[in-house]
Motif scaffolding. Structure first.
Motif, PDB file in Angstrom:
ATOM      1  N   THR A 114     -10.244  -3.215  17.293  1.00 43.23           N
ATOM      2  CA  THR A 114      -8.924  -3.844  17.133  1.00 43.23           C
ATOM      3  C   THR A 114      -7.980  -3.418  18.263  1.00 43.23           C
ATOM      4  OG1 THR A 114      -8.257  -1.997  15.739  1.00 43.23           O
ATOM      5  CG2 THR A 114      -8.998  -3.975  14.598  1.00 43.23           C
ATOM      6  N   MET A 115      -6.932  -4.226  18.447  1.00 42.74           N
ATOM      7  CA  MET A 115      -5.882  -3.814  19.382  1.00 42.74           C
ATOM      8  C   MET A 115      -4.956  -2.804  18.711  1.00 42.74           C
ATOM      9  SD  MET A 115      -5.110  -7.349  21.334  1.00 42.74           S
ATOM     10  CE  MET A 115      -6.142  -8.524  20.478  1.00 42.74           C
ATOM     11  N   LEU A 116      -4.775  -2.996  17.419  1.00 39.31           N
ATOM     12  CA  LEU A 116      -3.988  -2.059  16.623  1.00 39.31           C
ATOM     13  C   LEU A 116      -4.698  -0.697  16.637  1.00 39.31           C
ATOM     14  CD1 LEU A 116      -1.510  -2.238  14.753  1.00 39.31           C
ATOM     15  CD2 LEU A 116      -3.032  -2.972  12.915  1.00 39.31           C
ATOM     16  N   THR A 117      -3.939   0.365  16.917  1.00 39.25           N
ATOM     17  CA  THR A 117      -4.549   1.702  16.868  1.00 39.25           C
ATOM     18  C   THR A 117      -4.081   2.464  15.631  1.00 39.25           C
ATOM     19  OG1 THR A 117      -2.766   2.544  18.258  1.00 39.25           O
ATOM     20  CG2 THR A 117      -4.808   1.905  19.372  1.00 39.25           C
ATOM     21  N   ALA A 118      -2.883   2.149  15.173  1.00 37.22           N
ATOM     22  CA  ALA A 118      -2.369   2.849  13.982  1.00 37.22           C
ATOM     23  C   ALA A 118      -1.253   2.034  13.366  1.00 37.22           C
ATOM     24  CB  ALA A 118      -1.832   4.220  14.373  1.00 37.22           C
ATOM     25  N   SER A 119      -1.127   2.122  12.053  1.00 39.21           N
ATOM     26  CA  SER A 119       0.081   1.605  11.402  1.00 39.21           C
ATOM     27  C   SER A 119       0.668   2.768  10.617  1.00 39.21           C
ATOM     28  CB  SER A 119      -0.241   0.424  10.490  1.00 39.21           C
ATOM     29  OG  SER A 119      -0.976   0.841   9.373  1.00 39.21           O
ATOM     30  N   THR A 120       1.937   3.037  10.874  1.00 34.65           N
ATOM     31  CA  THR A 120       2.619   4.146  10.201  1.00 34.65           C
ATOM     32  C   THR A 120       3.539   3.545   9.153  1.00 34.65           C
ATOM     33  OG1 THR A 120       2.624   5.246  12.359  1.00 34.65           O
ATOM     34  CG2 THR A 120       3.932   6.265  10.614  1.00 34.65           C
ATOM     35  N   TRP A 121       3.306   3.903   7.898  1.00 35.97           N
ATOM     36  CA  TRP A 121       4.090   3.324   6.789  1.00 35.97           C
ATOM     37  C   TRP A 121       5.300   4.228   6.574  1.00 35.97           C
ATOM     38  CZ3 TRP A 121       2.119  -0.897   3.551  1.00 35.97           C
ATOM     39  CH2 TRP A 121       1.072  -1.567   4.191  1.00 35.97           C
ATOM     40  N   LEU A 122       6.287   4.005   7.468  1.00 37.99           N
ATOM     41  CA  LEU A 122       7.415   4.934   7.543  1.00 37.99           C
ATOM     42  C   LEU A 122       8.151   5.060   6.214  1.00 37.99           C
ATOM     43  CD1 LEU A 122       8.661   3.719  11.024  1.00 37.99           C
ATOM     44  CD2 LEU A 122       7.689   5.966  10.551  1.00 37.99           C
ATOM     45  N   SER A 123       8.270   3.938   5.474  1.00 36.66           N
ATOM     46  CA  SER A 123       9.038   3.991   4.226  1.00 36.66           C
ATOM     47  C   SER A 123       8.274   4.705   3.114  1.00 36.66           C
ATOM     48  CB  SER A 123       9.439   2.586   3.782  1.00 36.66           C
ATOM     49  OG  SER A 123       8.318   1.732   3.796  1.00 36.66           O
ATOM     50  N   SER A 124       6.971   4.866   3.251  1.00 40.47           N
ATOM     51  CA  SER A 124       6.217   5.650   2.269  1.00 40.47           C
ATOM     52  C   SER A 124       6.048   7.086   2.743  1.00 40.47           C
ATOM     53  CB  SER A 124       4.812   5.072   2.065  1.00 40.47           C
ATOM     54  OG  SER A 124       4.859   3.711   1.810  1.00 40.47           O
ATOM     55  N   LYS A 125       6.112   7.264   4.072  1.00 39.96           N
ATOM     56  CA  LYS A 125       5.822   8.584   4.637  1.00 39.96           C
ATOM     57  C   LYS A 125       7.021   9.532   4.598  1.00 39.96           C
ATOM     58  CE  LYS A 125       4.342  10.552   9.124  1.00 39.96           C
ATOM     59  NZ  LYS A 125       4.006  10.208  10.522  1.00 39.96           N
ATOM     60  N   LEU A 154       0.873  -1.177   0.000  1.00 42.89           N
ATOM     61  CA  LEU A 154       0.000   0.000   0.000  1.00 42.89           C
ATOM     62  C   LEU A 154       0.909   1.225   0.000  1.00 42.89           C
ATOM     63  CD1 LEU A 154      -3.085   0.825   0.460  1.00 42.89           C
ATOM     64  CD2 LEU A 154      -2.445   1.152   2.848  1.00 42.89           C
ATOM     65  N   ASP A 155       0.576   2.191  -0.858  1.00 41.87           N
ATOM     66  CA  ASP A 155       1.377   3.413  -0.894  1.00 41.87           C
ATOM     67  C   ASP A 155       0.668   4.453  -0.030  1.00 41.87           C
ATOM     68  OD1 ASP A 155       3.456   5.027  -1.626  1.00 41.87           O
ATOM     69  OD2 ASP A 155       2.423   5.804  -3.394  1.00 41.87           O
ATOM     70  N   ALA A 156       0.962   4.422   1.250  1.00 37.89           N
ATOM     71  CA  ALA A 156       0.193   5.251   2.175  1.00 37.89           C
ATOM     72  C   ALA A 156       1.096   5.811   3.251  1.00 37.89           C
ATOM     73  CB  ALA A 156      -0.890   4.404   2.835  1.00 37.89           C
ATOM     74  N   ALA A 157       0.654   6.914   3.852  1.00 35.37           N
ATOM     75  CA  ALA A 157       1.373   7.438   5.021  1.00 35.37           C
ATOM     76  C   ALA A 157       1.054   6.586   6.242  1.00 35.37           C
ATOM     77  CB  ALA A 157       0.985   8.883   5.258  1.00 35.37           C
ATOM     78  N   GLY A 158      -0.189   6.083   6.285  1.00 26.94           N
ATOM     79  CA  GLY A 158      -0.553   5.268   7.436  1.00 26.94           C
ATOM     80  C   GLY A 158      -2.014   4.892   7.429  1.00 26.94           C
ATOM     81  N   ILE A 159      -2.364   4.044   8.374  1.00 24.59           N
ATOM     82  CA  ILE A 159      -3.764   3.626   8.536  1.00 24.59           C
ATOM     83  C   ILE A 159      -4.123   3.786  10.011  1.00 24.59           C
ATOM     84  CG2 ILE A 159      -5.445   1.767   8.222  1.00 24.59           C
ATOM     85  CD1 ILE A 159      -3.417   0.361   6.400  1.00 24.59           C
ATOM     86  N   LEU A 160      -5.268   4.426  10.269  1.00 22.76           N
ATOM     87  CA  LEU A 160      -5.773   4.519  11.640  1.00 22.76           C
ATOM     88  C   LEU A 160      -6.811   3.422  11.854  1.00 22.76           C
ATOM     89  CD1 LEU A 160      -6.300   8.374  11.958  1.00 22.76           C
ATOM     90  CD2 LEU A 160      -4.493   6.994  12.997  1.00 22.76           C
ATOM     91  N   PHE A 161      -6.817   2.872  13.050  1.00 22.84           N
ATOM     92  CA  PHE A 161      -7.787   1.826  13.401  1.00 22.84           C
ATOM     93  C   PHE A 161      -8.653   2.368  14.539  1.00 22.84           C
ATOM     94  CE2 PHE A 161      -6.201  -1.803  10.949  1.00 22.84           C
ATOM     95  CZ  PHE A 161      -5.007  -1.265  10.488  1.00 22.84           C
ATOM     96  N   PRO A 162      -9.854   2.890  14.207  1.00 17.45           N
ATOM     97  CA  PRO A 162     -10.672   3.559  15.233  1.00 17.45           C
ATOM     98  C   PRO A 162     -11.069   2.628  16.370  1.00 17.45           C
ATOM     99  CG  PRO A 162     -11.502   4.050  13.032  1.00 17.45           C
ATOM    100  CD  PRO A 162     -10.469   2.976  12.877  1.00 17.45           C
ATOM    101  N   ARG A 163     -11.266   3.233  17.513  1.00 13.23           N
ATOM    102  CA  ARG A 163     -11.658   2.495  18.722  1.00 13.23           C
ATOM    103  C   ARG A 163     -12.939   1.701  18.478  1.00 13.23           C
ATOM    104  NH1 ARG A 163     -14.079   5.028  23.633  1.00 13.23           N
ATOM    105  NH2 ARG A 163     -14.111   6.906  22.388  1.00 13.23           N
ATOM    106  N   VAL A 164     -13.898   2.292  17.755  1.00 15.87           N
ATOM    107  CA  VAL A 164     -15.168   1.588  17.537  1.00 15.87           C
ATOM    108  C   VAL A 164     -14.982   0.319  16.711  1.00 15.87           C
ATOM    109  CG1 VAL A 164     -16.796   3.484  17.864  1.00 15.87           C
ATOM    110  CG2 VAL A 164     -15.699   3.197  15.627  1.00 15.87           C
ATOM    111  N   GLY A 165     -13.843   0.164  16.047  1.00 13.09           N
ATOM    112  CA  GLY A 165     -13.569  -1.051  15.274  1.00 13.09           C
ATOM    113  C   GLY A 165     -13.148  -2.223  16.160  1.00 13.09           C
TER     114      GLY A 165
END
Ligand code: FAD
Length: 465
Positions: A339-350, A326-337
């Motif tokens: 998940t334990m994951l809260t965010a993924s930061t795609w450092l190499s794309s960002k 994925l060519d992205a800066a990151g993905i947020l995982f909202p609390r209402v979803g």
């Protein structure tokens, strides 16, 4: 004026403490900094991902510093780091994962509040009913904000639950590893408080405060109809350093006289400070619970700092070989979803300094106040769990070639309603009991790096004066 050299002591070698030390040093004082751990920087840490020689050095704490706040830029300049400044590779979309799929984070919003009428038109993240509900903010009476409230209560009242849960909480709650139904409006989202008090509406107020964001959508809009993070030229919002944010700490400790830098030297009580009779000023820049132990003779410190809540965070930073999925800066995982994951930061794309075309460098963050499920997992389970949740959003084709686990227990102070009043009370009581001591750090005026730098320098300036 006496030409006797004055001596300052700083307790805590994170960014706030080192910034205070920098201020004393520039004023010609002798300064001793005592740091409990075996490294400088506190929450700022740039460390290798993987054990191989030449493993990339990557930020394990903060990776981005807000440009808007002057204190960060000013310190970088004073430390001669301006040439190393980098900015996020633009334009990279950021996403939210909800309802089993990715949604582009809509542009034209400030902290999730749509300041452009078109901002939410082209996203299915918010339903039409949710958009109509949010628009009621423009016609509702201003309301009374005399008391501090939670960010959630204001946003739910003005904009409705849907926008609050699906956009504002992931953005504002996420930064604080919290949820906005417990965070103070004035302390944790002063922009929203200002919009309401100055303009009587969140949408209208933020639109006036950030005209360029609405204008960017209304004017310089691309023709794709994509109202996500479109390629509109704007000054960068964040900066980092090509060697990581840890370069700021490296330079500060290079500039401060080595004789005054004491690692592995905790100070747990004021009488543990070496040569106390020669000390003219003290800045305490440790987490709040340590302050309460150090100067617990001050009633307001005891009352308000001993139990200041903190949220813990657990992270896995992974290198996934092959083309980034994925060519992205990151993905947020909202609390209402859920998940334990809260965010993924795609450092190499960002970031340009982490850019790579043949692998993805991704930081997976979990943990928020009241959710310490991942804190109790061993490293292997943590990695597998977070990668498994990421895989639901973006199928990963390869196993990681390297993993770094970073635990940050009790890392982020939680500003609850009334926080700023309590901090003012603590400061006033401290000056009464100990006129030569000041406090600095994330527990008081903001958790961001610029706020911690400004707080450290301000504490020192008050004592210098
Ligand atoms: C995972 C994560 C990501 C973040 N991302 C960002 C970001 O992208 N941008 C941003 O602006 N901010 C970010 N932050 C917030 C920011 O990094 C912190 O709020 C800030 O660095 C805190 O600085 P500080 O000096 O107040 O405290 P700390 O960094 O906690 O430093 C306090 C120091 O005091 C020391 N100490 C404790 N007890 C004693 C004692 N008795 N004697 C001597 N020393 C003692 C500690 O060891 C520590 O080194 C992030 C935070 C975390 C945890």
């Amino acid at each position: 004026m006496s030409d006797v050299v004055r001596r300052a002591v700083v307790i805590g070698g994170g960014i706030a403490g080192l910034s205070a030390a920098w201020e004393f040093h520039r004023a010609g004082w002798t300064v001793d900094v005592y740091e409990a751990s075996d490294r400088w920087g506190g929450k700022i840490l740039t460390s290798p991902v993987g054990d191989e020689p030449g493993a990339p050095m990557v930020d394990a704490g903060p990776d981005a510093v807000l440009m808007r706040a002057e204190a960060g830029r000013e310190l970088v300049e004073q430390l001669g780091l301006t040439d190393e400044m980098t900015h996020p590779i633009a334009p990279k979309p950021a996403y939210l994962f909800l309802d089993g799929r990715l949604h582009v984070l809509p542009g034209g919003t400030v902290l999730g509040v749509p300041v452009d009428p078109l901002a939410l038109e082209h996203t299915d993240l918010i339903s039409e009913a949710g958009r109509d509900r949010a628009a009621r903010d423009l016609t509702m009476p201003p309301g009374d904000l005399a008391d501090d409230v939670t960010i959630g209560s204001l946003c739910r009242e003005r904009l409705g639950d849907e926008l609050t849960d699906r956009l504002i909480d992931p953005l504002v709650g996420g930064i604080n590893a919290s949820d906005i139904d417990r965070l103070s409006l004035r302390a944790a989202a002063p922009l929203l408080a200002e919009a309401m008090t100055e303009h009587g509406s969140l949408i209208r107020g933020l639109g006036k405060m950030y005209p360029q964001i609405g204008a960017a959508l209304g004017g310089d809009r691309d023709e794709s109809g994509d109202h996500g993070n479109r390629p509109v030229k704007r000054p960068p919002v964040f900066f980092s350093l090509s060697g990581g944010v840890g370069r700021i700490i490296e330079r500060l400790t290079e500039e401060l006289p080595a004789t005054g830098l004491h690692l592995g030297h905790p100070i747990r009580a004021l009488n543990e400070i070496p040569d106390p009779t020669t000390v003219d000023a003290i800045v305490v820049a440790t987490p709040a619970r340590v302050v309460a132990g150090l100067i617990g003779d001050v009633p307001a410190v005891r009352a308000h700092l001993a139990d200041l809540p903190y949220a813990g965070v657990s992270q896995a930073t992974v290198i996934i070989p092959g083309q980034p999925p994925l060519d992205a800066a990151g993905i947020l995982f909202p609390r209402v979803g859920g998940t334990m994951l809260t965010a993924s930061t795609w450092l190499s794309s960002k970031w340009p300094h982490y850019r790579a075309d043949d692998q993805a460098l991704i930081r997976l963050t979990s943990g928020r106040y009241g959710d310490d499920r991942t804190a109790r997992m061993d490293d292997a389970t943590l990695t597998a769990t977070l990668l498994g949740e990421l895989d639901q959003a973006v199928p990963l084709v390869a196993e990681p070639s390297a993993v770094r686990i970073q635990r940050w227990p009790s890392a982020l102070p939680q500003y609850e309603p009334g926080h700023l009043d309590r901090v003012a009370e603590v400061r006033a009581d401290l000056v009464r009991h100990h006129p030569r001591i000041r406090l600095a750090g994330a527990a008081y005026d903001g958790i961001g790096i610029p706020a911690c730098i400004a707080g450290g320098r301000q504490a020192a300036r008050e004592l210098l004066a």
